[in-house]
Design a protein around this motif. Structure first.
Motif, PDB file in Angstrom:
ATOM      1  N   GLU A   1      -5.291   5.282   5.167  1.00  0.00           N
ATOM      2  CA  GLU A   1      -4.016   5.286   4.466  1.00  0.00           C
ATOM      3  C   GLU A   1      -3.013   4.554   5.355  1.00  0.00           C
ATOM      4  N   PRO A   2      -1.880   4.105   4.799  1.00  0.00           N
ATOM      5  CA  PRO A   2      -1.016   3.193   5.548  1.00  0.00           C
ATOM      6  C   PRO A   2      -0.627   3.671   6.945  1.00  0.00           C
ATOM      7  N   ARG A   3      -0.410   4.968   7.122  1.00  0.00           N
ATOM      8  CA  ARG A   3       0.086   5.410   8.426  1.00  0.00           C
ATOM      9  C   ARG A   3      -1.022   5.638   9.463  1.00  0.00           C
TER      10      ARG A   3
ATOM     11  N   TYR B   1      -1.413  -0.164  13.191  1.00  0.00           N
ATOM     12  CA  TYR B   1      -1.898   0.671  12.116  1.00  0.00           C
ATOM     13  C   TYR B   1      -3.085  -0.002  11.450  1.00  0.00           C
TER      14      TYR B   1
ATOM     15  N   PRO C   1       2.560   9.170  12.647  1.00  0.00           N
ATOM     16  CA  PRO C   1       3.813   8.904  11.931  1.00  0.00           C
ATOM     17  C   PRO C   1       3.911   9.685  10.628  1.00  0.00           C
ATOM     18  N   VAL C   2       5.130   9.753  10.084  1.00  0.00           N
ATOM     19  CA  VAL C   2       5.282  10.273   8.721  1.00  0.00           C
ATOM     20  C   VAL C   2       4.621   9.275   7.765  1.00  0.00           C
ATOM     21  N   ALA C   3       4.283   9.745   6.580  1.00  0.00           N
ATOM     22  CA  ALA C   3       3.683   8.837   5.593  1.00  0.00           C
ATOM     23  C   ALA C   3       4.713   7.782   5.198  1.00  0.00           C
ATOM     24  N   PHE C   4       4.280   6.532   5.151  1.00  0.00           N
ATOM     25  CA  PHE C   4       5.206   5.464   4.740  1.00  0.00           C
ATOM     26  C   PHE C   4       4.502   4.483   3.808  1.00  0.00           C
ATOM     27  N   ASP C   5       5.326   3.849   2.975  1.00  0.00           N
ATOM     28  CA  ASP C   5       4.844   2.731   2.164  1.00  0.00           C
ATOM     29  C   ASP C   5       4.689   1.532   3.081  1.00  0.00           C
ATOM     30  N   TYR C   6       3.607   0.808   2.919  1.00  0.00           N
ATOM     31  CA  TYR C   6       3.363  -0.358   3.776  1.00  0.00           C
ATOM     32  C   TYR C   6       3.470  -1.636   2.947  1.00  0.00           C
TER      33      TYR C   6
ATOM     34  N   SER D   1      -3.635  -0.436   8.539  1.00  0.00           N
ATOM     35  CA  SER D   1      -3.098  -1.335   7.503  1.00  0.00           C
ATOM     36  C   SER D   1      -2.927  -2.770   7.972  1.00  0.00           C
TER      37      SER D   1
ATOM     38  N   LEU E   1      -3.411   5.340  12.390  1.00  0.00           N
ATOM     39  CA  LEU E   1      -3.443   4.495  13.582  1.00  0.00           C
ATOM     40  C   LEU E   1      -4.767   3.730  13.608  1.00  0.00           C
TER      41      LEU E   1
ATOM     42  N   ARG F   1       0.862  -1.179   0.000  1.00  0.00           N
ATOM     43  CA  ARG F   1       0.000   0.000   0.000  1.00  0.00           C
ATOM     44  C   ARG F   1       0.900   1.231   0.000  1.00  0.00           C
ATOM     45  N   ALA F   2       0.728   2.073  -1.012  1.00  0.00           N
ATOM     46  CA  ALA F   2       1.641   3.202  -1.183  1.00  0.00           C
ATOM     47  C   ALA F   2       1.341   4.307  -0.169  1.00  0.00           C
ATOM     48  N   ALA F   3       2.403   5.009   0.226  1.00  0.00           N
ATOM     49  CA  ALA F   3       2.290   6.107   1.187  1.00  0.00           C
ATOM     50  C   ALA F   3       1.252   7.114   0.704  1.00  0.00           C
ATOM     51  N   GLY F   4       0.368   7.504   1.601  1.00  0.00           N
ATOM     52  CA  GLY F   4      -0.596   8.557   1.290  1.00  0.00           C
ATOM     53  C   GLY F   4      -1.805   8.097   0.494  1.00  0.00           C
TER      54      GLY F   4
ATOM     55  N   ARG G   1       3.320  -5.906   3.326  1.00  0.00           N
ATOM     56  CA  ARG G   1       3.048  -7.043   4.202  1.00  0.00           C
ATOM     57  C   ARG G   1       3.333  -8.354   3.476  1.00  0.00           C
TER      58      ARG G   1
END
Lengths: 167, 292
Positions: A28-30, A73, B3-8, A75, A32, A6-9, B10
C-alpha cells in the motif's frame, strides 16, 4: 502524460527486479521499501534499524546506488533494479569484501553488516583505490555498535587492494 | 515507526505536479529524495493526506548553463551535483559544500531542492546559495517567480514558498574564473548537522586588495546569513581574515540548543570564518603564483 495515483490504504501490485530476478508483491502507498522487501519478497538480509535514515542498516542498492530503504516507499520503486546483500555474491559463496570481513572479524552481531556490504559495493565501484579517510567517510553513514569500525576499515582496504589487482 | 496512510501521486511532468498541489495545497506534501520528508513521515511529524512524488520528473533533473547563471533542477541529487563537471567548474563553492551534506548513502538520493525546501538552519546547500547570492525558482499554476536566496529563507524551516508552489530549480551565478572559494564546518560527527559552517568567495585585484567578497555563515541564526562585507572591499587582503571573523561574530545573534551554547557558537564562528577566509586567500595567491 498521466499522473499515477494510488489511494491511501489500497493495495496494489508492485513489480521490480530483485537480485537479477523479476519479482512482484503487494503493497500500500505508505509501505516502506524495506518492509516490502522483507515481508513480501522475503529478502530478510535487509535489516531495519532506526526507520529514519540514520543508522544505515537497511542500505540496499537501487539502480546501482547505495541508498536507505527505510526512507523511501514501495510506491516509488516500480521497475527499480534492486540488489540486497543476498545478491552481492552467488548463493553459498562470499565475494572479496565478505571474505575480508570474515578474515578480519569486521562483524560481531552482524546487524549492520548487510547495509555496509551494499554501501561498499557501490563505493568501491566509484572509488576503486580508496584511502582510509575515504573509507571512514563512507562508513560515517553506518552505525556499528560492536566493532569500533577499525576491523571494518582494515577489511575494506584489503578487499579493495585485492580487487584492484584482479581488475 | 510507519507513516500515516496517504494518497500517493506520481506525476511525470512539472505541470501535473503543480496542478495537483494547487488543488490540494496544505493537505499535500512534495516528496523528492525523501531524506528529510521520509524521517518526518515515519516519525509522524508530518501527516499529509497526500504525497506528491516528483522524483520521476525528468525536467527537474537537469543542470544547465544559461548565460551568466547555472540552473540546477530541484530534483538533481546531491551526488549527481557533486559529480557534475559543470558544478565543479561554475559553482565550486557548492562542490565544496556537498561532501559535508549528510553521508554518501543519503547524498545518493537527497536532492538540492529538497534541502532548500526544508531550510534547516545548518544546511550547507542553502548556505552556499545564500553566499553566492543565488535564487530559488518557484513554480505554481499562477506562473513562475524567482526569489533571491537571501530573502527566501525566513527562519528555521521557514521560507517564502507558498503552499501551492514547488521549487523547480536553483539559480547559481557562474563564478568568475579568477575567484577563490572555501568552505569550513564543525559538526559533532562528519555528516551530522553543522554546529557552525562558513563559506567564502573572493577575488583579489592585481595589488592584492579585495575586489569581490562574499561571506556566509550557517548554523548560527535560524537561517543562513550573508554577512555584510562592503567595508572590506579594496582593503589589503593580508589583514582581513582576523577582522572579518570578529566582524561576522559581532553581527550575528547565535542560537542556543541542547548541544551548544550561544557563546560556543560565537567562538566557532570566529574560528571558521577565519579558516574559510584564510583558505580562500591561500587559493587566490596560489593561483596568482601560477600566473606569474
Amino acid at each position: 502524460m498521466t499522473t499515477l495515483h494510488r489511494a491511501a490504504g489500497e493495495r496494489f501490485t508492485l513489480e521490480l527486479t530483485l537480485n537479477g530476478r523479476p519479482r512482484c508483491g503487494q503493497a500500500e502507498p505508505r509501505m516502506l521499501l524495506c518492509d516490502f522487501l522483507r515481508h513480501e519478497l522475503q529478502a530478510f538480509g535487509v535489516h531495519v534499524g532506526c526507520e529514519h535514515g540514520v543508522c544505515g542498516a537497511c542500505t540496499i542498492l537501487v539502480d546501482g546506488r547505495a541508498v536507505r530503504s527505510c526512507t523511501q516507499y514501495a510506491s516509488q520503486a516500480d521497475g527499480a533494479e534492486i540488489v540486497t546483500v543476498e545478491g552481492l555474491a552467488q548463493p553459498g559463496t562470499l565475494n572479496e569484501v565478505q571474505r575480508a570481513f570474515a578474515k578480519h572479524h569486521a562483524l560481531q552481531c552482524g546487524f549492520c553488516t548487510p547495509g555496509i556490504l551494499c554501501s561498499v559495493a557501490h563505493f568501491l565501484r566509484e572509488t576503486p583505490h580508496p584511502d582510509e579517510q575515504q573509507i571512514r567517510d563512507m562508513l560515517s553513514g553506518h552505525i556499528c555498535r560492536c566493532t569500533g569500525y577499525a576491523s571494518i576499515v582494515t577489511a575494506i582496504l584489503e578487499a579493495a587492494t585485492a580487487m584492484a589487482k584482479d581488475a | 515507526m510507519k507513516p500515516v496512510a496517504f494518497d500517493y501521486y506520481r506525476p511525470q511532468a512539472l505541470s501535473e505536479a503543480v496542478a495537483l498541489l494547487s488543488d490540494m495545497g496544505d493537505e499535500a506534501t512534495i516528496l523528492a529524495g525523501g531524506m528529510t520528508l521520509g524521517p518526518m513521515l515515519n516519525l509522524r511529524v508530518a501527516r499529509p493526506r497526500a504525497v506528491i512524488d516528483i522524483s520521476r520528473i525528468p525536467a527537474l533533473k537537469t543542470i544547465s548553463v544559461q548565460s551568466n547563471v547555472v540552473l540546477t533542477g530541484a530534483g538533481v541529487t546531491q551526488s549527481d551535483a557533486l559529480r557534475s563537471e559543470v558544478i565543479q567548474r561554475e559553482v565550486p563553492l557548492l562542490a565544496m559544500a556537498l561532501p559535508w551534506v549528510g553521508h554518501f548513502q543519503t547524498r545518493n538520493r537527497g536532492t538540492l531542492g529538497g534541502s532548500v525546501a526544508h531550510a534547516d538552519p545548518s544546511a550547507e546547500i542553502p548556505l552556499a546559495l545564500v553566499t553566492y547570492g543565488g535564487a530559488v525558482v518557484l513554480q505554481s499554476r499562477r506562473g513562475q517567480r524567482r526569489v533571491p536566496a537571501r530573502e527566501f529563507f525566513l527562519g528555521a524551516l521557514m521560507t517564502q514558498r507558498r503552499s501551492d508552489e514547488i521549487i523547480a530549480a536553483l539559480e547559481w551565478p557562474r563564478c568568475a574564473p579568477n575567484a577563490s572559494h572555501a568552505f569550513a564546518e564543525i559538526a559533532q560527527r562528519h555528516g551530522d548537522f553543522a554546529i557552525v559552517a562558513a563559506a567564502c568567495s573572493l577575488r583579489l585585484d592585481t595589488l592584492d586588495r579585495v575586489e569581490e567578497l562574499s561571506l556566509g555563515v550557517g548554523g548560527v541564526e535560524g537561517r543562513p546569513i550573508a554577512v555584510a562585507v562592503n567595508s572590506f572591499l579594496r582593503r589589503p587582503a593580508g589583514e582581513i581574515a582576523a577582522d572579518l571573523s570578529e566582524h561576522a561574530a559581532a553581527n550575528l545573534t547565535p542560537m542556543e540548543d541542547h548541544s551548544v551554547s550561544a557563546d560556543y557558537r560565537t567562538a566557532l564562528t570566529k574560528v571558521l570564518v577565519a579558516r574559510a577566509v584564510s583558505s580562500a586567500l591561500d587559493v587566490a595567491r596560489q593561483r596568482r603564483g601560477h600566473l606569474q
